[in-house]
Design an enzyme around this catalytic site. Structure first.
Site, PDB file in Angstrom:
ATOM      1  N   GLU A  96       0.855  -1.181  -0.225  1.00  0.00           N
ATOM      2  CA  GLU A  96       0.035  -0.090   0.124  1.00  0.00           C
ATOM      3  C   GLU A  96       0.876   1.219  -0.013  1.00  0.00           C
ATOM      4  O   GLU A  96       1.761   1.245   0.726  1.00  0.00           O
ATOM      5  CB  GLU A  96      -0.904   0.087   1.224  1.00  0.00           C
ATOM      6  CG  GLU A  96      -1.889  -0.946   1.318  1.00  0.00           C
ATOM      7  CD  GLU A  96      -2.958  -1.050   2.409  1.00  0.00           C
ATOM      8  OE1 GLU A  96      -3.625  -1.946   2.597  1.00  0.00           O
ATOM      9  OE2 GLU A  96      -2.875   0.117   3.022  1.00  0.00           O
ATOM     10  N   CYS A 109       3.499   8.275   1.638  1.00  0.00           N
ATOM     11  CA  CYS A 109       3.899   7.228   2.619  1.00  0.00           C
ATOM     12  C   CYS A 109       4.393   5.979   1.666  1.00  0.00           C
ATOM     13  O   CYS A 109       3.315   5.412   1.176  1.00  0.00           O
ATOM     14  CB  CYS A 109       3.233   7.042   3.508  1.00  0.00           C
ATOM     15  SG  CYS A 109       3.477   5.465   4.696  1.00  0.00           S
ATOM     16  N   CYS A 116       7.486  -7.619   6.920  1.00  0.00           N
ATOM     17  CA  CYS A 116       8.506  -7.011   7.615  1.00  0.00           C
ATOM     18  C   CYS A 116       9.147  -8.363   8.411  1.00  0.00           C
ATOM     19  O   CYS A 116       8.037  -9.244   9.155  1.00  0.00           O
ATOM     20  CB  CYS A 116       8.384  -5.943   8.216  1.00  0.00           C
ATOM     21  SG  CYS A 116       9.714  -5.465   9.368  1.00  0.00           S
ATOM     22  N   CYS A 120       7.668  -6.282  15.419  1.00  0.00           N
ATOM     23  CA  CYS A 120       7.392  -5.266  16.518  1.00  0.00           C
ATOM     24  C   CYS A 120       6.130  -5.869  16.930  1.00  0.00           C
ATOM     25  O   CYS A 120       5.062  -6.142  16.057  1.00  0.00           O
ATOM     26  CB  CYS A 120       7.430  -3.978  16.029  1.00  0.00           C
ATOM     27  SG  CYS A 120       9.031  -3.371  15.499  1.00  0.00           S
ATOM     28  N   CYS A 123       2.779  -4.114  15.430  1.00  0.00           N
ATOM     29  CA  CYS A 123       2.774  -3.716  13.974  1.00  0.00           C
ATOM     30  C   CYS A 123       2.010  -4.820  13.159  1.00  0.00           C
ATOM     31  O   CYS A 123       2.623  -5.903  13.379  1.00  0.00           O
ATOM     32  CB  CYS A 123       4.181  -3.623  13.568  1.00  0.00           C
ATOM     33  SG  CYS A 123       4.177  -3.042  11.801  1.00  0.00           S
ATOM     34  N   SER A 202      12.597   6.156   7.500  1.00  0.00           N
ATOM     35  CA  SER A 202      12.212   5.426   9.181  1.00  0.00           C
ATOM     36  C   SER A 202      12.725   4.151   9.461  1.00  0.00           C
ATOM     37  O   SER A 202      12.471   3.400   8.650  1.00  0.00           O
ATOM     38  CB  SER A 202      10.632   5.432   9.151  1.00  0.00           C
ATOM     39  OG  SER A 202      10.229   5.171  10.428  1.00  0.00           O
ATOM     40  N   CYS A 345      -0.626   3.639   7.596  1.00  0.00           N
ATOM     41  CA  CYS A 345       0.815   3.561   7.218  1.00  0.00           C
ATOM     42  C   CYS A 345       1.553   2.930   8.364  1.00  0.00           C
ATOM     43  O   CYS A 345       1.261   3.492   9.448  1.00  0.00           O
ATOM     44  CB  CYS A 345       1.434   5.028   6.904  1.00  0.00           C
ATOM     45  SG  CYS A 345       1.705   5.480   5.148  1.00  0.00           S
TER      46      CYS A 345
END
Ligand code: SAH
Ligand code: SF4
Length: 382
Positions: A96, A109, A116, A120, A123, A202, A345
Site C-alpha cells: 500500500e 508514505c 517485515c 514489532c 505492528c 524511518s 501507514c
C-alpha cells in the site's frame, strides 16, 4: 537454443546507473537525463513516444529494456483528501501507498518491503511476516503512480507530492541498496526533485545500516523508539536486543554529525494504553533524549484485528505530550487521516503471501475495519 534474457527495468535506475547503462551501449551519458525526464517528469513508459531519442536507439531499448510500472488493483479517495493505492506485486502479494494532503504540503508514505521480518509487537506488517524486498522500480513506482494521478498540467503536476516518508510496509534499511537508489531518483532534479529535508527514511534502529546510510546519502531520518528504556523496548521492538537504545542514539548522533546542514531526528513513539503511555515513561523519555537534536512524533496506537493492544484516551495522549512540551521538546501528535478508506501507514493491511515459518493471516483490504489509520501530521517537519 534460444537464450531468453530478462529485460532491465529502467524505472528503478538512478541517474548514475542509467549513465553507466548508456555508456555500455556506446551512447552518450546525457541519454540518462533524457530518459529520466521522459519516465518521471512526463510519465511516459512507451519508448516509441520518446521523440528526442533516435529511432535506432528506441528499437535497441525495446529489445533490452522495459519501463514496467506496478499494477494498481485498488484505489480510493478519502473525504479528507487522503488517497490510497493498493498495488499488486509479481507473486501475488500487495503493498500500500498512501498520500496525505495538508495545507502546505503533500506527503506520500511508501513501502520498502512486502511484509517485515522484525516483528514489532504492535505492528500489523510485522505480524504478516516477511515476503520479499521491493525492487527500486517497485519503490519508485509508488511515487510514479501518485505523481501521475494529479492533474496533467506540466508545471503543477509534480507539486502535489512535496514530502516522502518510508513509513509504509517494511524496514527500509533491510532493503538498503534499493531504498538508496529509489531515494536518489526521488531527489534527482531530472526526476522528482524532492528535497533531502523532505525525504525521510524511518527505521526501527539497525545501527550498522544506519552508519552505512550516512556514508551514501543525506536524507532525513526518523527512528521508531516507542519506549524510554531497554527493558520495555525489548518487548515492543525485538531488534532492540541486538541494538539497544544507547547504541541507536549514538548512531543518530553520528548520522546528524555527518549531515552538511543542521537537522533534527524525528523520534516516533507509538503510544499504547497501559504499556508505554504513563507519565513516568514521558519523564524517562525526557531524560533519555536530552542531548539529541530531535522532535518527537507521538502516534496513538492504531488497533488491528490480530492485536490486543489498546489505543490510549485522547487525554492520556495529551498528558504525555504536555510532559515533553514542558521539558522543551517539540512533540506533535499524529492525527488519524483517511479513516474512511483504511489508509494506514506502518500497519498496512494488504495481503501478504508469507514464505517464512511464521504464519501469515490474509486480510483482504475490504474486510479490515475502519479507523485504523495513522499518519504524520507533523507540523514541524520542513
Ligand atoms: N520499519 C520502519 C518503517 C515502517 S513502520 C520503522 O519501524 O520505522 C512506520 C511507523 O509506523 C513506525 O514508527 C511504526 O512503529 C509505526 N506503527 C506500526 N504499527 C503501528 C500501529 N499499529 N499503530 C501506530 N503506529 C504504528
Ligand atoms: Fe517492521 Fe517497522 Fe513494523 Fe517493526 S514497525 S515490524 S520494523 S514495519
Amino acid at each position: 537454443m534460444t537464450v531468453v534474457t530478462e529485460k532491465v527495468n529502467l524505472l528503478g535506475m538512478s541517474r548514475s546507473q542509467l549513465e553507466t547503462f548508456f555508456l555500455q551501449l556506446g551512447e552518450k551519458k546525457f541519454r540518462a537525463s533524457q530518459i529520466l525526464r521522459w519516465i518521471h517528469q512526463r510519465g511516459v513508459s512507451d519508448f516509441d513516444l520518446m521523440t528526442d531519442i533516435s529511432k535506432a536507439l528506441r528499437e535497441r531499448l525495446k529489445q533490452i529494456a522495459e519501463i514496467t510500472i506496478p499494477e494498481v488493483i485498488y484505489e480510493n479517495f478519502s473525504a479528507d483528501g487522503t488517497r490510497k493505492w493498493v498495488m499488486q506485486m509479481p507473486g501475488g502479494s500487495s503493498i500500500e501507498t498512501v498520500f496525505i494532503p495538508e495545507d502546505d504540503r503533500g506527503t506520500l508514505c511508501v513501502s520498502s518491503q512486502i511484509g517485515c521480518s522484525l516483528d514489532c509487537s504492535f505492528c500489523s506488517t510485522g505480524k504478516q511476516g516477511f515476503n520479499r524486498n521491493l525492487s527500486s522500480a517497485e519503490i519508485i513506482g509508488q511515487l510514479w503512480i501518485a505523481a501521475r494521478s494529479f492533474g496533467s498540467d506540466e508545471i503543477t503536476k509534480h507539486r502535489h507530492v512535496t514530502n516522502i516518508v518510508f513509513m509504509g510496509m517494511g524496514e527500509p534499511l533491510l532493503n538498503f541498496d534499493n531504498v538508496v537508489s529509489a531515494c536518489d531518483i526521488m531527489m534527482e532534479d531530472f526526476a522528482y526533485g524532492i528535497s533531502k529535508r523532505r525525504l525521510t527514511v524511518s527505521t526501527s534502529g539497525l545501527v550498522p545500516q544506519l552508519d552505512q546510510l550516512g556514508e551514501v546519502t543525506d536524507v532525513s531520518l526518523a527512528i521508531s523508539l516507542h519506549a524510554p528504556n531497554d527493558e520495555l523496548r525489548n518487548e515492543l521492538v525485538p531488534v532492540n536486543k541486538k541494538y539497544p537504545i544507547r547504541a541507536l542514539l549514538d548512531a543518530c548522533h553520528r548520522y546528524l554529525d555527518n549531515l552538511p546542514d543542521k537537522r533534527k531526528i524525528t523520534v516516533e513513539y507509538t503510544l499504547i494504553a497501559g504499556v508505554n503511555d504513563q507519565l513516568e515513561h514521558a519523564r524517562e523519555l525526557v531524560g533519555l533524549l536530552k542531548r539529541l537534536p530531535c522532535k518527537i512524533n507521538l502516534i496513538p496506537f492504531n488497533p488491528f484485528p490480530l492485536s490486543d493492544y489498546k489505543r490510549p484516551s485522547r487525554n492520556a495522549v495529551m498528558r504525555f505530550q504536555k510532559v515533553l512540551n514542558e521539558a522543551g521538546y517539540i512533540a506533535t501528535i499524529r492525527t488519524t487521516r483517511g479513516d474512511d478508506i483504511d489508509a494506514a501507514c506502518g500497519q498496512l493491511v494488504g495481503q501478504v503471501q508469507d514464505r517464512t515459518k511464521r504464519s501469515a493471516r490474509y486480510i483482504p483490504v475490504q474486510e479490515v475495519s475502519a479507523g485504523i489509520s495513522h499518519f504524520p501530521q507533523d507540523r514541524t517537519a520542513s
